[in-house]
Design a protein around this motif. Structure first.
Motif, mmCIF file in Angstrom:
data_model
loop_
_atom_site.group_PDB
_atom_site.id
_atom_site.type_symbol
_atom_site.label_atom_id
_atom_site.label_comp_id
_atom_site.label_asym_id
_atom_site.label_seq_id
_atom_site.Cartn_x
_atom_site.Cartn_y
_atom_site.Cartn_z
ATOM 1 N N ALA A 42 0.384 -1.595 0.108
ATOM 2 C CA ALA A 42 -0.332 0.412 -0.053
ATOM 3 C C ALA A 42 0.776 1.010 -0.380
ATOM 4 O O ALA A 42 0.898 2.053 -0.701
ATOM 5 C CB ALA A 42 -0.660 -0.580 1.086
ATOM 6 N N GLY A 43 2.129 1.056 0.617
ATOM 7 C CA GLY A 43 2.634 2.585 1.039
ATOM 8 C C GLY A 43 3.389 2.943 -0.368
ATOM 9 O O GLY A 43 3.435 4.008 -0.709
ATOM 10 N N ALA A 44 3.688 2.165 -1.528
ATOM 11 C CA ALA A 44 3.907 2.190 -2.851
ATOM 12 C C ALA A 44 3.003 2.772 -3.513
ATOM 13 O O ALA A 44 3.391 4.031 -4.394
ATOM 14 C CB ALA A 44 4.398 1.064 -3.669
ATOM 15 N N LEU A 45 1.801 3.212 -3.534
ATOM 16 C CA LEU A 45 1.388 4.035 -4.743
ATOM 17 C C LEU A 45 0.757 5.148 -3.957
ATOM 18 O O LEU A 45 1.628 6.345 -5.465
ATOM 19 C CB LEU A 45 -0.359 3.259 -4.258
ATOM 20 C CG LEU A 45 -1.747 3.958 -4.848
ATOM 21 C CD1 LEU A 45 -1.555 3.600 -6.103
ATOM 22 C CD2 LEU A 45 -2.975 3.310 -4.470
ATOM 23 N N PRO A 46 0.257 5.881 -2.565
ATOM 24 C CA PRO A 46 1.031 6.825 -2.868
ATOM 25 C C PRO A 46 2.239 7.451 -2.899
ATOM 26 O O PRO A 46 2.154 9.330 -3.777
ATOM 27 C CB PRO A 46 0.031 7.327 -1.208
ATOM 28 C CG PRO A 46 0.660 5.931 -0.612
ATOM 29 C CD PRO A 46 0.989 4.936 -1.787
ATOM 30 N N ALA A 47 3.269 7.152 -2.841
ATOM 31 C CA ALA A 47 4.168 7.528 -3.339
ATOM 32 C C ALA A 47 4.824 7.693 -4.395
ATOM 33 O O ALA A 47 4.729 8.991 -4.726
ATOM 34 C CB ALA A 47 6.086 7.002 -2.677
ATOM 35 N N LEU A 48 4.086 6.828 -4.880
ATOM 36 C CA LEU A 48 4.085 6.995 -6.609
ATOM 37 C C LEU A 48 3.183 8.461 -7.180
ATOM 38 O O LEU A 48 3.507 9.301 -8.019
ATOM 39 C CB LEU A 48 4.257 5.533 -7.336
ATOM 40 C CG LEU A 48 4.457 4.768 -7.621
ATOM 41 C CD1 LEU A 48 4.286 3.535 -8.114
ATOM 42 C CD2 LEU A 48 6.457 5.282 -8.397
ATOM 43 N N HIS A 49 2.569 8.488 -6.570
ATOM 44 C CA HIS A 49 1.242 9.625 -7.110
ATOM 45 C C HIS A 49 2.333 10.628 -7.099
ATOM 46 O O HIS A 49 1.730 11.871 -7.820
ATOM 47 C CB HIS A 49 0.551 9.514 -6.491
ATOM 48 C CG HIS A 49 -1.080 10.705 -6.499
ATOM 49 N ND1 HIS A 49 -1.270 10.703 -7.746
ATOM 50 C CD2 HIS A 49 -1.245 11.573 -5.944
ATOM 51 C CE1 HIS A 49 -2.582 11.874 -7.436
ATOM 52 N NE2 HIS A 49 -2.028 12.077 -6.919
ATOM 53 N N LEU A 50 2.314 10.883 -5.655
ATOM 54 C CA LEU A 50 3.415 12.328 -5.239
ATOM 55 C C LEU A 50 4.471 12.773 -6.486
ATOM 56 O O LEU A 50 5.013 13.665 -6.634
ATOM 57 C CB LEU A 50 3.595 12.037 -3.172
ATOM 58 C CG LEU A 50 2.436 11.873 -2.364
ATOM 59 C CD1 LEU A 50 2.963 12.233 -1.198
ATOM 60 C CD2 LEU A 50 1.631 13.842 -3.489
ATOM 61 N N VAL A 51 4.810 11.537 -6.701
ATOM 62 C CA VAL A 51 6.706 11.756 -7.346
ATOM 63 C C VAL A 51 5.994 12.122 -9.097
ATOM 64 O O VAL A 51 7.089 12.980 -8.933
ATOM 65 C CB VAL A 51 7.434 10.455 -7.069
ATOM 66 C CG1 VAL A 51 8.646 10.735 -7.916
ATOM 67 C CG2 VAL A 51 7.781 9.774 -5.599
ATOM 68 N N ARG A 52 5.247 11.588 -9.503
ATOM 69 C CA ARG A 52 4.759 11.320 -10.572
ATOM 70 C C ARG A 52 4.277 12.948 -10.734
ATOM 71 O O ARG A 52 4.832 13.659 -12.037
ATOM 72 C CB ARG A 52 4.292 10.805 -11.013
ATOM 73 C CG ARG A 52 4.679 9.113 -11.368
ATOM 74 C CD ARG A 52 3.684 8.740 -12.368
ATOM 75 N NE ARG A 52 3.379 7.183 -12.251
ATOM 76 C CZ ARG A 52 3.837 5.924 -11.491
ATOM 77 N NH1 ARG A 52 2.252 6.592 -10.811
ATOM 78 N NH2 ARG A 52 3.847 5.036 -12.311
ATOM 79 N N ARG A 53 3.810 13.921 -9.524
ATOM 80 C CA ARG A 53 3.135 14.876 -10.206
ATOM 81 C C ARG A 53 4.544 15.944 -9.116
ATOM 82 O O ARG A 53 3.372 16.745 -8.827
ATOM 83 C CB ARG A 53 1.236 15.112 -8.751
ATOM 84 C CG ARG A 53 0.730 14.606 -9.809
ATOM 85 C CD ARG A 53 -0.497 13.529 -9.333
ATOM 86 N NE ARG A 53 -1.051 13.581 -9.798
ATOM 87 C CZ ARG A 53 -0.997 12.363 -10.211
ATOM 88 N NH1 ARG A 53 0.026 11.401 -10.274
ATOM 89 N NH2 ARG A 53 -2.388 11.691 -11.063
#
Length: 394
Positions: A42-53
């Motif tokens: 579950a931790g990978a999803l919000p991190a990727l969201h923030l990094v991509r944006r």
């Protein structure tokens, strides 16, 4: 960009495979392992969201991943893998740190190698599998040094991931390597036969409305549970050589499977991988049931089972990531795959249920695992690109 990401992925491997093999020996340890897997997935999803944006930099996310991963390994060592400190330090914070490193390293490598993202990501996720082998060999040779081994792994993880944080970065927008002609790549007939393009660029909401995305998540849940369960079962036999071989093949098979899928097609290779995983459960069940000493298994069947389970237990991860790009297009493939990968949280719970069953009925648990692996083996060849008419042959 590639080698530092690979080293960082290898450094977090002891958090999952080292703990599963050495510390998850009873109900409390198995529960903490399930919590760690859930937090990592579950931790990978919000991190990727923030990094991509652009709201979180690669450096900041990996720096946090270095601190949390090191903390998780140190807590597992000093607490014996049990208790409230292990729950907070290892399972929750260590799981979030592992998810940060896993997600961000995969994003960086896929962005720098857009012409072959599945192959390159398969190589670095392979390191997540075999990175725990030195720890397992050390603990097998000197069982009393497990605490020291985890403390060394904590120091190595902190240093390696911090070094990656200092150097890794995302490429410029729409970047493409200058030694690959984009038109030739796009029109490569051999590539399109084995890995055809999606019918359009799906958004996340559009992908979730298809039947294909829930099927991929269910496939990952079944296979991911069996993969973790196998490490626990083989560790329980005390055969450290077979365990090290299982974990090593779990990592190496990922890059081999991606290469094979480029030649023979991802769905066909994926079905073969799941078939090998199911056969491995049957071989392990026979080996455990025929063991001369309860709780131990020896002989050729155990090693053959470890080989089959290792070859099938990790290879499906990059293949499913490649299928996401094939089915839904490359533009939002990272977001869609992150949601599919989050099904690993459920897989961790299923793996723990199987492991608890194996404490009293190992043969029955392994046969149940074989059934879980056989289901995706039957479903994989029937996967279809969303949007194609049903009359077009698979």
């Amino acid at each position: 960009m590639f080698w530092l990401a690979l080293a960082a992925m290898a450094a977090i491997s002891p958090l999952q495979y080292g703990y599963a093999a050495l510390l998850a020996r009873e109900a409390g340890g198995l529960t903490l392992l399930a919590v760690w897997i859930a937090c990592q997935a579950a931790g990978a999803l919000p991190a990727l969201h923030l990094v991509r944006r652009g709201r979180l930099s690669v450096r900041a996310s990996l720096a946090m991943g270095a601190a949390l991963s090191g903390l998780g390994l140190a807590t597992a060592a000093l607490s014996g893998g049990l208790g409230l400190p292990a729950l907070v330090g290892y399972a929750v914070l260590g799981g979030l740190g592992g998810g940060l490193v896993y997600g961000v390293c995969g994003e960086v490598v896929s962005a720098w190698f857009p012409e072959r993202p599945a192959g390159r990501v398969g190589l670095i996720t392979g390191a997540f599998g075999y990175g725990a082998v030195p720890l397992l060999i050390w603990a097998g040779i000197a069982p009393g040094a497990t605490t020291a081994a985890f403390l060394v792994a904590a120091a190595v993880a902190t240093g390696v991931i911090a070094a990656a944080a200092a150097r890794l970065r995302l490429p410029p927008a729409l970047w493409w390597p200058d030694d690959v002609d984009p038109r030739t790549h796009a029109l490569d007939a051999a590539r399109l036969r084995t890995a055809p393009e999606g019918t359009k660029q799906f958004g996340l909401a559009q992908a979730m409305r298809t039947r294909t995305m829930p099927t991929l998540a269910l496939i990952l849940t079944c296979a991911g549970a069996v993969s973790v369960f196998d490490v626990i079962v083989v560790a329980g036999t005390g055969a450290w050589g077979a365990l090290a071989l299982l974990v090593a093949l779990n990592g190496v098979s990922r890059s081999v499977a991606v290469r094979a899928s480029e030649l023979f097609g991802r769905r066909r290779v994926l079905a073969t991988v799941f078939g090998a995983l199911a056969v491995g459960q049957i071989l392990l069940a026979v080996a455990v049931q025929n063991a001369a000493v309860p709780g131990q298994a020896a002989g050729a069947l155990l090693w053959l089972g470890a080989v089959a389970a290792g070859l099938g237990g990790g290879a499906f991860y990059p293949l499913l990531a490649g299928l996401v790009r094939e089915f839904f297009g490359a533009e939002r493939a990272g977001d869609i795959h992150a949601v599919v990968y989050s099904a690993k949280a459920v897989a961790g719970v299923v793996a723990v249920v199987l492991a608890l069953t194996a404490l009293t009925a190992p043969g029955a648990a392994l046969l149940a695992a074989a059934a879980l692996a056989a289901l995706p083996a039957l479903a994989a060849p029937r996967l279809r690109i969303p949007g194609l008419p049903a009359t077009i042959p698979l």
